[in-house]
Write an enzyme that holds these catalytic residues in place. Structure first.
Site, PDB file in Angstrom:
ATOM      1  N   THR A   5      59.120  44.061   3.805  1.00  0.00           N
ATOM      2  CA  THR A   5      58.644  44.151   5.191  1.00  0.00           C
ATOM      3  C   THR A   5      59.360  43.086   6.009  1.00  0.00           C
ATOM      4  O   THR A   5      59.563  41.959   5.541  1.00  0.00           O
ATOM      5  CB  THR A   5      57.116  44.000   5.278  1.00  0.00           C
ATOM      6  OG1 THR A   5      56.522  45.115   4.621  1.00  0.00           O
ATOM      7  CG2 THR A   5      56.628  44.004   6.725  1.00  0.00           C
ATOM      8  N   PHE A  27      59.363  40.794   9.326  1.00  0.00           N
ATOM      9  CA  PHE A  27      58.436  40.194  10.290  1.00  0.00           C
ATOM     10  C   PHE A  27      59.242  39.533  11.405  1.00  0.00           C
ATOM     11  O   PHE A  27      60.351  39.062  11.154  1.00  0.00           O
ATOM     12  CB  PHE A  27      57.587  39.117   9.612  1.00  0.00           C
ATOM     13  CG  PHE A  27      56.611  39.677   8.617  1.00  0.00           C
ATOM     14  CD1 PHE A  27      55.294  39.909   8.970  1.00  0.00           C
ATOM     15  CD2 PHE A  27      57.020  39.980   7.319  1.00  0.00           C
ATOM     16  CE1 PHE A  27      54.391  40.433   8.058  1.00  0.00           C
ATOM     17  CE2 PHE A  27      56.130  40.510   6.404  1.00  0.00           C
ATOM     18  CZ  PHE A  27      54.805  40.740   6.772  1.00  0.00           C
TER      19      PHE A  27
END
Ligand code: PEP
Ligand code: MN
Length: 631
Positions: free
Chosen positions: A530, A532
């Site tokens: 992921t 960010f």
């Protein structure tokens, strides 16, 4: 006339053009715009346009058809954004100015400032010289009033606005107020306009009681011609045959002015209606019509007000209005302007080294993957501040409650987290200053001492459950329960204290909840990452040596428009990492494009490319320049 200069014009050519026009009797104003650099030439001079067009360095010459030149949209295409202390007015923000009609005492204005600040107003108004219809009515506290107003503004970090009624007061007012208001009665006091314009300070120019929109823009032209570019126009109602309200609030003026001028326009629904109950609906209507803000009269005790009591809002009414504006703004793709709680500290650019008070907000509960990303991004002590919604992370950064926020924007398996892309556009005063990619490792988390055979139920976010489908397939008897977040599901089973419950989440979530990891890394696909982003308030320092940029733009609706923009990147050999389109709220079937690109070593190439992209797009914003996270 507007003289558009060639991109990269030589200083020598620029001076020649300027001298040539000045010799002819023109006054020249240079505007270095987002898209192009122009000379605005104004004056009552007859000149053949072709004569200017032939000068070296001139790209094209555009005559301005309107009588107001410098105030016209023809002169400047982009919206003017005015900066007053910590507040920006114009663009995508809704600015609320509030306070009493008149400063009546030190206590009254301090109390009014406290009330409006608490509800979210960003500027304080208060008259010290009151142009009253009756000579027997309260005329204002004059210089004392200005002193009290300034004190109240400073106490709450709010810029202050007050009206000037005479040229004699120019020198005095400039020491006390941040924005000089020119009232409806003085809109065509040309001597006053000239003197105030020459001060160069921001001006709030109210529409005259019987002034046309053109008259208002001509008054603005006076101010610009004499020295100030920072003008906020204000629609405050005009005289018509209608007697029910004090004035007729002409909301049509907003879209009309937006088309004719680049200047921001706000609305005064208090003087526009004269009736307290009519103020909130007209304030909301103004914002819906496209106003950049409102100025409203609020009094701690309207029954006792020395002027305009009947139109002044009660504190509770103002608080409710602010909540309604907050709810309305995102519908219009705008955001209500907020004051930072503390004055912005301009830290050293580059590596983030802060005091131990550094606060970072994230969405979710303690142990969320965002918190893990935070841990690997910041190499200093910080305090994680959990928020329940993504928008709360933006709000906490905007209000200065936290210096940074961290948000997931993309997962390598499930794609973009669109809500955060939309929020980036809605919050123009927030920028990206960093990014972090982390691997998402899911774990089976249980109460200490639990065995696999004890488990009956597994809690996690639906994504967490889906990403561990293969592992869970081995235990068909387990009930899978969707929970609103992964870390939250761990806190939940910790609270239930039953060995039959398990949760799927990060190692951090197990640690902060003092539970045990029974099985590590149970995700089906180990290539689960992921990305960010780290956000901060616009004024805060950014990254010192950025090598990645996030951009957002809209293109004209014509064949090849997007292709043309991407061609610019290709021509300048700028590597693009990502391209994504998102629907534009309120404009069905129209799209915004998000681009992530590399910033080459020669940063000038990048900024030149940006200039070209701006020319090829309708709307363009750099969301942030930052150091790319490895891999
Ligand atoms: C005011 O704002 O206090 C005021 C007197 O407004 P206007 O000039 O619009 O009447
Ligand atoms: Mn008033």
């Amino acid at each position: 006339m507007v003289i558009v200069l060639e991109h990269g014009i030589k200083e020598q050519d620029k001076n020649n053009i300027r001298n040539h026009l000045e010799r002819k009797g023109f006054k020249i104003k240079e505007i270095i715009g987002e898209e192009e650099t122009i000379f605005g030439a104004v004056g009552i001079v007859d000149i053949d346009r072709r004569e200017v067009e032939l000068l070296p360095g001139v790209s094209r010459v555009i005559p301005i058809s309107k009588p107001y030149k410098l105030a016209s949209r023809e002169f400047k295409k982009e919206d003017t954004v005015i900066t007053v202390g910590p507040v920006k007015l114009g663009g995508q923000r809704i600015v609320v100015i509030a306070g009493p009609c008149a400063v009546e005492s030190r206590e009254q204005v301090l109390e009014a400032a406290r009330i409006v600040n608490e509800s979210g107003a960003v500027m304080l108004r208060g008259g010290a010289y009151k142009p009253r219809t009756s000579p027997y009515a309260f005329q204002g506290l004059q210089e004392k009033g200005l002193e009290f107003l300034k004190e109240a503004g400073e106490k709450y970090n709010m810029p202050v606005v007050s009206e000037i009624v005479s040229t004699e007061h120019v020198a005095l007012m400039k020491n006390y107020v941040d924005i000089i208001q020119i009232g409806a009665r003085n809109m065509q006091n040309f001597e006053l306009l000239k003197k105030v314009g020459a001060l160069g300070k921001p001006v709030l120019l109210k529409r005259g009681l019987a002034a046309t929109i053109q008259d208002l823009l001509m008054a603005a032209e006076y101010l610009i011609a004499h020295g100030t570019d920072n003008i906020i126009l204000c629609e405050r109602g005009i005289k018509t045959f209608e007697t029910y309200t004090r004035n007729t609030l002409d909301l049509t003026a907003i879209p009309v002015v937006k088309k004719l001028s680049h200047l921001p326009i706000i609305v005064d629904p208090s003087h526009g209606t004269g009736i307290r109950e009519k103020v909130p609906p007209m304030a909301l209507a103004s914002i819906a019509a496209g106003a950049d803000g409102i100025t409203v009269e609020v009094h701690p005790d309207p029954e006792k007000a020395l002027s305009d009591g009947p139109q002044s809002l009660y504190p509770e009414q103002f608080e409710k209005l602010m909540r309604d504006i907050e709810a309305l703004s995102p519908v219009l793709g705008k955001e209500i302007a907020r004051l930072p709680h503390e004055p912005i500290v301009k830290g050293k650019a580059g590596k983030i080294k802060e005091s131990s008070r550094l606060k970072v907000s994230f969405q979710g509960t303690r142990g969320a993957f965002s918190e893990k990303a935070m841990g690997s991004y910041f190499d200093t002590e910080y305090e994680p501040v959990p928020c329940s919604e993504f928008a709360d992370v933006f709000d906490s950064v905007l209000k200065g409650e936290t210096r940074y926020g961290i948000l997931p924007v993309e997962n390598s398996l499930s794609g973009s987290i669109h809500q955060n892309f939309d929020l980036l556009v809605q919050y123009p005063d927030v920028k990206i200053v960093g990014e972090k990619k982390i691997r998402i490792v899911h774990n089976l988390i249980v109460l200490p001492g639990t065995q696999l055979a004890d488990i009956r139920r597994v809690y996690s976010h639906p994504q967490g459950l889906a990403q561990c489908a293969k592992f869970l397939g081995n235990y068909p008897a387990w009930e899978k329960v969707a929970y609103y977040d992964t870390a939250g599901s761990v806190a939940y089973i910790a609270e239930l204290k039953k060995r039959e419950n398990a949760a799927i989440a990060s190692e951090e979530a197990a640690r902060v909840n003092k539970l045990q990891i029974l099985k590590e890394s149970i995700e089906t696909n180990a290539q689960n990452y992921t990305r960010f982003i780290v956000i901060t308030r616009e004024e805060n320092s950014g990254c010192l040596n950025p090598d990645k940029a996030s951009l957002v733009f809209t293109t004209p609706d014509k064949p090849g428009a997007l292709f043309h923009v991407l061609q610019i990147l290709a021509d300048n050999e700028i590597n693009m990492h990502k391209l994504e389109s998102r629907p534009i709220p309120g404009k069905p079937w129209e799209y915004m494009f998000y681009v992530d690109s590399e910033i080459p070593k020669d940063t000038q190439v990048f900024f030149d490319t940006v200039e070209l992209m701006k020319k090829a797009t309708d709307y363009f914003r750099i969301l942030g320049l930052y150091a790319a996270s490895p891999h």
